[in-house]
Design an enzyme around this catalytic site. Sequence first.
Site, PDB file in Angstrom:
ATOM      1  N   HIS A 262       0.848  -1.191   0.000  1.00 52.13           N
ATOM      2  CA  HIS A 262       0.000   0.000   0.000  1.00 52.13           C
ATOM      3  C   HIS A 262       0.880   1.236   0.000  1.00 52.13           C
ATOM      4  CE1 HIS A 262      -3.202   2.799   1.030  1.00 52.13           C
ATOM      5  NE2 HIS A 262      -4.016   1.865   0.619  1.00 52.13           N
ATOM      6  N   ASP A 315      -8.053  -5.363   0.026  1.00 49.42           N
ATOM      7  CA  ASP A 315      -8.524  -6.254  -1.039  1.00 49.42           C
ATOM      8  C   ASP A 315      -8.145  -7.708  -0.815  1.00 49.42           C
ATOM      9  OD1 ASP A 315      -9.844  -4.405  -2.626  1.00 49.42           O
ATOM     10  OD2 ASP A 315      -8.004  -3.759  -3.610  1.00 49.42           O
TER      11      ASP A 315
HETATM   12  N1  CMC Z   1       4.003  -7.799  -3.933  1.00 48.61           N
HETATM   13  C1  CMC Z   1       5.350  -7.797  -3.943  1.00 48.61           C
HETATM   14  N2  CMC Z   1       6.115  -6.696  -3.838  1.00 48.61           N
HETATM   15  C2  CMC Z   1       5.487  -5.527  -3.700  1.00 48.61           C
HETATM   16  C3  CMC Z   1       4.081  -5.444  -3.661  1.00 48.61           C
HETATM   17  C4  CMC Z   1       3.341  -6.639  -3.789  1.00 48.61           C
HETATM   18  N3  CMC Z   1       2.005  -6.631  -3.788  1.00 48.61           N
HETATM   19  N4  CMC Z   1       3.716  -4.165  -3.512  1.00 48.61           N
HETATM   20  C5  CMC Z   1       4.857  -3.441  -3.463  1.00 48.61           C
HETATM   21  N5  CMC Z   1       5.909  -4.267  -3.588  1.00 48.61           N
HETATM   22  C6  CMC Z   1       7.322  -3.872  -3.594  1.00 48.61           C
HETATM   23  C7  CMC Z   1       7.718  -3.359  -4.958  1.00 48.61           C
HETATM   24  O1  CMC Z   1       8.193  -4.406  -5.797  1.00 48.61           O
HETATM   25  C8  CMC Z   1       8.816  -2.373  -4.606  1.00 48.61           C
HETATM   26  O2  CMC Z   1       9.988  -3.079  -4.333  1.00 48.61           O
HETATM   27  P1  CMC Z   1      11.433  -2.460  -4.735  1.00 48.61           P
HETATM   28  O3  CMC Z   1      11.529  -1.176  -3.940  1.00 48.61           O
HETATM   29  O4  CMC Z   1      12.372  -3.515  -4.301  1.00 48.61           O
HETATM   30  O5  CMC Z   1      11.366  -2.212  -6.205  1.00 48.61           O
HETATM   31  C9  CMC Z   1       8.335  -1.771  -3.288  1.00 48.61           C
HETATM   32  O6  CMC Z   1       7.465  -2.755  -2.729  1.00 48.61           O
HETATM   33  C10 CMC Z   1       7.560  -0.490  -3.459  1.00 48.61           C
HETATM   34  O7  CMC Z   1       6.554  -0.692  -4.440  1.00 48.61           O
HETATM   35  P2  CMC Z   1       5.879   0.488  -5.262  1.00 48.61           P
HETATM   36  O8  CMC Z   1       5.113  -0.044  -6.423  1.00 48.61           O
HETATM   37  O9  CMC Z   1       6.900   1.540  -5.538  1.00 48.61           O
HETATM   38  O10 CMC Z   1       4.907   1.062  -4.157  1.00 48.61           O
HETATM   39  P3  CMC Z   1       3.612   1.878  -4.413  1.00 48.61           P
HETATM   40  O11 CMC Z   1       3.335   2.625  -3.189  1.00 48.61           O
HETATM   41  O12 CMC Z   1       3.705   2.662  -5.676  1.00 48.61           O
HETATM   42  O13 CMC Z   1       2.520   0.710  -4.686  1.00 48.61           O
HETATM   43  C11 CMC Z   1       0.602  -0.582  -4.729  1.00 48.61           C
HETATM   44  C12 CMC Z   1       1.365   0.525  -3.994  1.00 48.61           C
HETATM   45  C13 CMC Z   1      -0.725  -0.803  -4.029  1.00 48.61           C
HETATM   46  C14 CMC Z   1       0.324  -0.169  -6.180  1.00 48.61           C
HETATM   47  C15 CMC Z   1       1.456  -1.878  -4.710  1.00 48.61           C
HETATM   48  O14 CMC Z   1       1.717  -2.270  -3.397  1.00 48.61           O
HETATM   49  C16 CMC Z   1       0.801  -3.010  -5.492  1.00 48.61           C
HETATM   50  O15 CMC Z   1       0.947  -3.084  -6.717  1.00 48.61           O
HETATM   51  N6  CMC Z   1       0.056  -3.923  -4.783  1.00 48.61           N
HETATM   52  C17 CMC Z   1      -0.663  -4.983  -5.418  1.00 48.61           C
HETATM   53  C18 CMC Z   1      -2.002  -4.449  -5.905  1.00 48.61           C
HETATM   54  C19 CMC Z   1      -2.967  -4.198  -4.777  1.00 48.61           C
HETATM   55  O16 CMC Z   1      -3.112  -5.019  -3.882  1.00 48.61           O
HETATM   56  N7  CMC Z   1      -3.680  -3.061  -4.853  1.00 48.61           N
HETATM   57  C20 CMC Z   1      -4.691  -2.702  -3.875  1.00 48.61           C
HETATM   58  C21 CMC Z   1      -4.259  -1.555  -3.049  1.00 48.61           C
HETATM   59  S1  CMC Z   1      -5.305  -1.352  -1.586  1.00 48.61           S
HETATM   60  C22 CMC Z   1      -6.825  -0.878  -2.203  1.00 48.61           C
HETATM   61  C23 CMC Z   1      -6.869   0.570  -2.427  1.00 48.61           C
HETATM   62  O17 CMC Z   1      -6.968   1.322  -1.431  1.00 48.61           O
HETATM   63  O18 CMC Z   1      -6.827   0.986  -3.583  1.00 48.61           O
END
Ligand code: CMC
Length: 378
Positions: A262, A315
């Site tokens: 998140h 989720d």
């Molecule tokens: N599984 C594995 N690694 C992850 C995940 C995950 N679900 N989420 C983040 N990471 C890692 C990512 O690979 C990165 O690692 P590194 O720094 O080594 O490259 C690090 O964590 C930071 O990730 P990011 O994409 O830069 O972080 P963000 O804040 O932009 O992403 C997110 C937030 C929700 C898009 C992401 O966690 C994700 O894609 N999660 C899976 C989709 C999901 O469950 N979405 C629902 C979000 S909650 C409902 C809502 O409120 O919308």
Amino acid sequence: MSEDRVKLYRGLREVYIDRTNSSFINGKEGKLYYRGYNIDDLAVNCSFEEVIYLIMKGALPTLKQLDQFVSELRSNMTIPEPVLDIIKTIKNAHPMDVLRTAISALSAFDDDVNDNSAEATLRKGTRLTAQAPTIVTAHARIRDGLEPITPDPELSLAANFLYMLFGEKPDPRDVALIDKDFVLHAEHGLNASSFGARVAASTQADLHCAVTTGVAVLKGPSHGGAAESVMTMSQEIGSVDNAEKYVKDTLSSGGRIMGFGHRVYKAVDPRSLHLQDDLKELGERKGEPKWYSILQSVVEVMKPYSRKGINQNVDFFSGAMYFLLNIPEDLFISIFAIGRVPGWTAQVLEQFENNILLRPRLKYVGDLDREFIKIEDR
Ligand code: CMC
């Protein structure tokens, strides 16, 4: 500052664009507040209707105020026949595309459409909150060749959602689960869809434009679409024994575990803890504890990632809950959207109250002064 030296805030990470008193996320401790009330108190004590009132009007209602508000909601649940006709025409589209189109179309039938006063915006927000479950369920039935069901004014929004979907008066235990699920999805800081809604409102576009934008932005798997992906993942895992290998293979191939991570929570999302308990109870009641066990195994395997702030989010457990309630998987995001209409409305109200055009900048990195050649000479 010269263009060369500007600091980029990609993804607007950690950028604060305004003040709010609608909701607060304490990402470090995993706490969520709506209008100052802890979500843990609201989730176990309040109906969705009570929480809609709180979010849209800023205070918890008295019994009398709630009574009046519930009547207002229930008298606004039907949707005009021409909007039903549009749904019939586009019935093969994804439910979120249908919801987006229907909300947009509703603007043509709303007498308040061009009135951006707080009173009119609240009236429209109330109507859209009441109409969203009717749109989603009407579409689900129409595409299955069934007649849409007229909302029952004696039932709550959650009960009506299940009633209009399945055509039978729902089990009160199922209603309680959907009701709590709507409560947990109702509002959540400057998430991407609320930001989208605020951008629309900041141009002084109306609430229908803003909510249409919110629905559009919510659709993506990085935001609302994750519940559906989590259920697909659970089905692919298939059994508890396979969870560890599945998670490790996914991560080593650069994939993500859906329902984890998140932008704001670095602790466990408190909403997921409520849904976790609900899923456990529902799985046992339905004689299918397997989905809860599979998801718990994923949580176990993902434990080392908790240190990096990657934990289960809202989720993660909701998809399996909807699945056990026999809700088609492509409706999962629409349930999120129904719950979020009050949050979008509250944020649009705040945006209007102290409006400023949301218009950030992009740093230009392309060519300049290219030689122009007329089309016939290219
Ligand atoms: N599984 C594995 N690694 C992850 C995940 C995950 N679900 N989420 C983040 N990471 C890692 C990512 O690979 C990165 O690692 P590194 O720094 O080594 O490259 C690090 O964590 C930071 O990730 P990011 O994409 O830069 O972080 P963000 O804040 O932009 O992403 C997110 C937030 C929700 C898009 C992401 O966690 C994700 O894609 N999660 C899976 C989709 C999901 O469950 N979405 C629902 C979000 S909650 C409902 C809502 O409120 O919308």
